[in-house]
Scaffold this active site. Structure first.
Site, short mmCIF file in Angstrom:
data_model
loop_
_atom_site.label_atom_id
_atom_site.label_comp_id
_atom_site.label_asym_id
_atom_site.label_seq_id
_atom_site.Cartn_x
_atom_site.Cartn_y
_atom_site.Cartn_z
N GLU A 212 46.89 30.10 -5.08
CA GLU A 212 47.61 30.19 -6.36
C GLU A 212 48.21 31.58 -6.54
O GLU A 212 49.39 31.74 -6.87
CB GLU A 212 46.66 29.91 -7.53
N GLU B 256 30.09 28.27 -12.38
CA GLU B 256 30.31 28.62 -10.97
C GLU B 256 29.06 29.31 -10.40
O GLU B 256 28.81 29.27 -9.21
CB GLU B 256 31.56 29.50 -10.80
N LYS C 183 39.66 22.93 -1.50
CA LYS C 183 40.68 23.82 -0.94
C LYS C 183 41.10 23.35 0.45
O LYS C 183 42.29 23.32 0.79
CB LYS C 183 40.14 25.26 -0.82
N LYS D 3 40.48 39.28 -5.12
CA LYS D 3 39.43 39.91 -4.31
C LYS D 3 39.74 39.72 -2.82
O LYS D 3 39.74 40.65 -2.05
CB LYS D 3 38.08 39.31 -4.69
N HIS E 129 37.11 20.64 -36.91
CA HIS E 129 38.08 19.60 -37.25
C HIS E 129 38.44 18.75 -36.04
O HIS E 129 39.43 18.03 -36.06
CB HIS E 129 39.32 20.24 -37.88
O1 F6P Z 1 37.88 29.42 -6.02
C1 F6P Z 1 36.88 30.15 -6.61
C2 F6P Z 1 37.10 31.63 -6.49
O2 F6P Z 1 36.69 32.06 -5.24
C3 F6P Z 1 36.39 32.37 -7.60
O3 F6P Z 1 35.07 32.59 -7.36
C4 F6P Z 1 37.22 33.59 -7.71
O4 F6P Z 1 36.98 34.26 -8.91
C5 F6P Z 1 38.60 33.02 -7.60
O5 F6P Z 1 38.47 31.99 -6.64
C6 F6P Z 1 39.68 33.97 -7.21
O6 F6P Z 1 39.44 34.57 -5.97
P1 F6P Z 1 40.25 35.84 -5.51
O7 F6P Z 1 39.98 36.95 -6.48
O8 F6P Z 1 39.76 36.16 -4.14
O9 F6P Z 1 41.72 35.50 -5.51
#
Ligand code: F6P
Length: 530
Positions: free
Chosen positions: A201, A343, A494, A195, A374
């Protein structure tokens, strides 16, 4: 203050008087309990007769929802108001699946997604060497990973297309490396799903994936254009990464990450199961939206799930909530719900900035049945802690192998019955258990559960299922007075991680660190790190 509300106090008193009553007694006292405590919507059946509630409990809970103005908040959600007040954003994920009444910008992106799926599936979209795409790797995390990953797995019986979709989320190189090890750069397409397009990551994985591609294709912008597309709200950042605007599937800040699988973030779903099935998923969710917005409180499935969760959490002192899909295809559903619920509602401060005076979101966890039986079910049966759960069963199997499904269903029903009714020492003794083993062969029961039955697992019913839990989460947020649509709690870690990265690498020192963190860094620095 929730505790001081008359409706809350009435519930607290009611809970006190109901506490000694065992589920056995509730069933014995009402032979039609299943009929009185189950709801249907289309092919969905919600049986909550094994919850520790009476008609009075439900009436009082609905009264609370009314006093807390759930209807007004639902109207604000429906009107697209900026109810995510800490970020000043509207919450409009229902618009993404509104079909003919969806906003024009949503329809425009959907039709671009349809055309893209067609180009990939028909083989008109080619990689840098002229080969067709055979593998798609979604690079995303959190809401940009968990939803599509869960849906793609859940609908594996519908994968008729010659495209394999993979998901890489973790910063740990093992995730990307082990995926790329089996792939060919000439036939692999990457979707960078983010987003914000700023998530550590995802961008780290995207850069490494781009290096992997360019090492094979040569350093050409054309190779990136043919092998990288993005789902994002941040066109400036996607451009900077080298992804052409025509390869970006846009969405908007009014789509929360954990509510985004209906948007361009659903592209890997459409590629895996076909665009037509993706629209069925949207249609199922839309159907549940209508139900949520229109059904009266007594017939409203999401509201009922929310009220039961509040009851168990705040009046029966349950700190966690198990999710047990008796469906291997739904085995990622508990993981998906962890983000959706925790969340959203794992928060202490209400909309006015005051601490909520009752426990909020329980810990959501779970596992597909029968696997969980199990491992941890022992604790549910005899561990002595109140742990409510949702069992999810399919009427019809998506992989019908002779004899499997009926045995699976029998186990699902057996577990919820055993949890509810247990086994007394007298019953154990009557079945021949020797005296000295009776304490160990006694089951207290009284563990509440809800069973949700989907006629079958299709894109449509899966859309209904997901939307059901989304609206449950919204209802709970209103009852607890929370904003379900921000997630400030993830920020501190973060910030600290970016401060620590140069220190861990040995490129900087930080003398203000606590002795634990400093000691660990000193220890870790002796290993070679990259
Ligand atoms: O770290 C939490 C978060 O902001 C989530 O709410 C979100 O789904 C995820 O990181 C990934 O964010 P983005 O789509 O901006 O990479």
């Amino acid at each position: 203050m929730l505790r001081t509300l008359p409706a809350w106090q009435a519930l607290a008193e009611h809970a006190q008087s109901l506490r000694p009553t065992h589920l056995r007694e509730l069933f014995a006292g009402n032979p039609a309990r299943f009929d009185h405590f189950s709801l249907r919507h289309g092919k969905l059946l919600l049986d909550f007769s094994k919850q520790r509630v009476t008609e009075e409990t439900l009436a009082r809970l609905r009264q609370l929802a009314q006093e807390l103005r759930l209807d007004a908040w639902t109207a604000r959600l429906r009107a697209g108001e900026a109810i995510n007040h800490t970020e000043g954003r509207a919450v409009r994920h229902m618009d993404l699946r509104a079909g003919d009444s969806a906003p024009p910008e949503v329809k425009a992106v959907l039709s671009r997604m349809a055309a893209f799926c067609d180009a990939i599936h028909s083989g008109t979209w080619r990689g840098y060497s002229g080969d067709c795409i055979t593998d798609v790797v979604n690079l995303g995390i959190g809401g940009s990973d968990l939803g599509p990953r869960m849906v793609v797995q859940a609908l594996s019986a519908q994968h008729q297309l010659d495209i394999k979709v993979h998901f890489v989320s973790n910063l740990d190189g093992a995730d990307l490396a082990s995926t790329l090890a089996h792939l060919n750069p000439r036939t692999t397409l990457f979707i960078v799903a983010s987003k914000t397009f700023s998530t550590l990551e995802t961008l780290t994985n995207a850069r490494t994936a781009r290096d992997w591609l360019l090492a094979a294709a040569g350093q050409t912008a054309e190779a990136v254009a043919k092998h990288f597309v993005a789902a994002s709200t941040n066109l400036k950042a996607t451009r900077e990464f080298g992804i052409a605007d025509e390869n970006v599937f846009e969405f908007w800040d009014w789509v929360g990450g954990r509510f985004s699988l209906w948007s361009a973030i659903g592209l890997p779903i459409a590629l895996a199961v076909g665009y037509r099935n993706f629209t069925e998923l949207l249609a199922g969710a839309h159907n549940l939206d209508r139900h949520f917005l229109e059904a009266p409180a007594e017939a409203n499935l999401p509201l009922t799930l929310a009220l039961l969760s509040l009851w168990n959490t705040d009046f029966l002192n349950a700190a966690s909530h198990g999710i047990f899909p008796y469906s291997q295809s739904l085995s990622l559903f508990p993981r998906y719900l962890q983000q959706l619920e925790m969340e959203s509602n794992g928060k202490l401060y209400d909309r006015a900035g005051d601490p909520v005076d009752v426990p909020t979101c329980p810990i959501i966890w779970g596992e597909a049945g029968t696997n969980g039986q199990h491992s941890f079910f022992q604790l549910l049966h005899q561990g002595g802690q109140p742990i409510p759960s949702d069992f999810i069963a399919l009427g019809k199997s998506d992989y019908p192998l002779h004899g499997h499904h009926t045995a699976l269903l029998a186990n699902c029903l057996a577990q919820s019955a055993a949890l509810a009714f247990g086994q007394t020492a007298e019953e154990a003794s009557a079945s021949g258990i020797p005296e000295h083993l009776l304490p160990y062969r006694t089951f207290p029961g009284n563990q509440p559960s809800t069973t949700l039955v989907l006629g079958e697992l299709t894109p449509y019913t899966l859309g209904q299922l997901i939307a059901l839990y989304e609206h449950k989460v919204f209802c709970l947020s209103v009852l607890w007075g929370l904003n379900a649509f921000d997630q400030w709690g993830v920020e501190l870690g973060k910030v600290l991680a970016s401060r620590l990265t140069p220190v861990v690498r040995g490129e900087a020192d930080d003398h203000t660190l606590d002795s634990s963190t400093a000691g660990l860094i000193t220890h870790l620095r002796q290993f070679r790190m990259s």
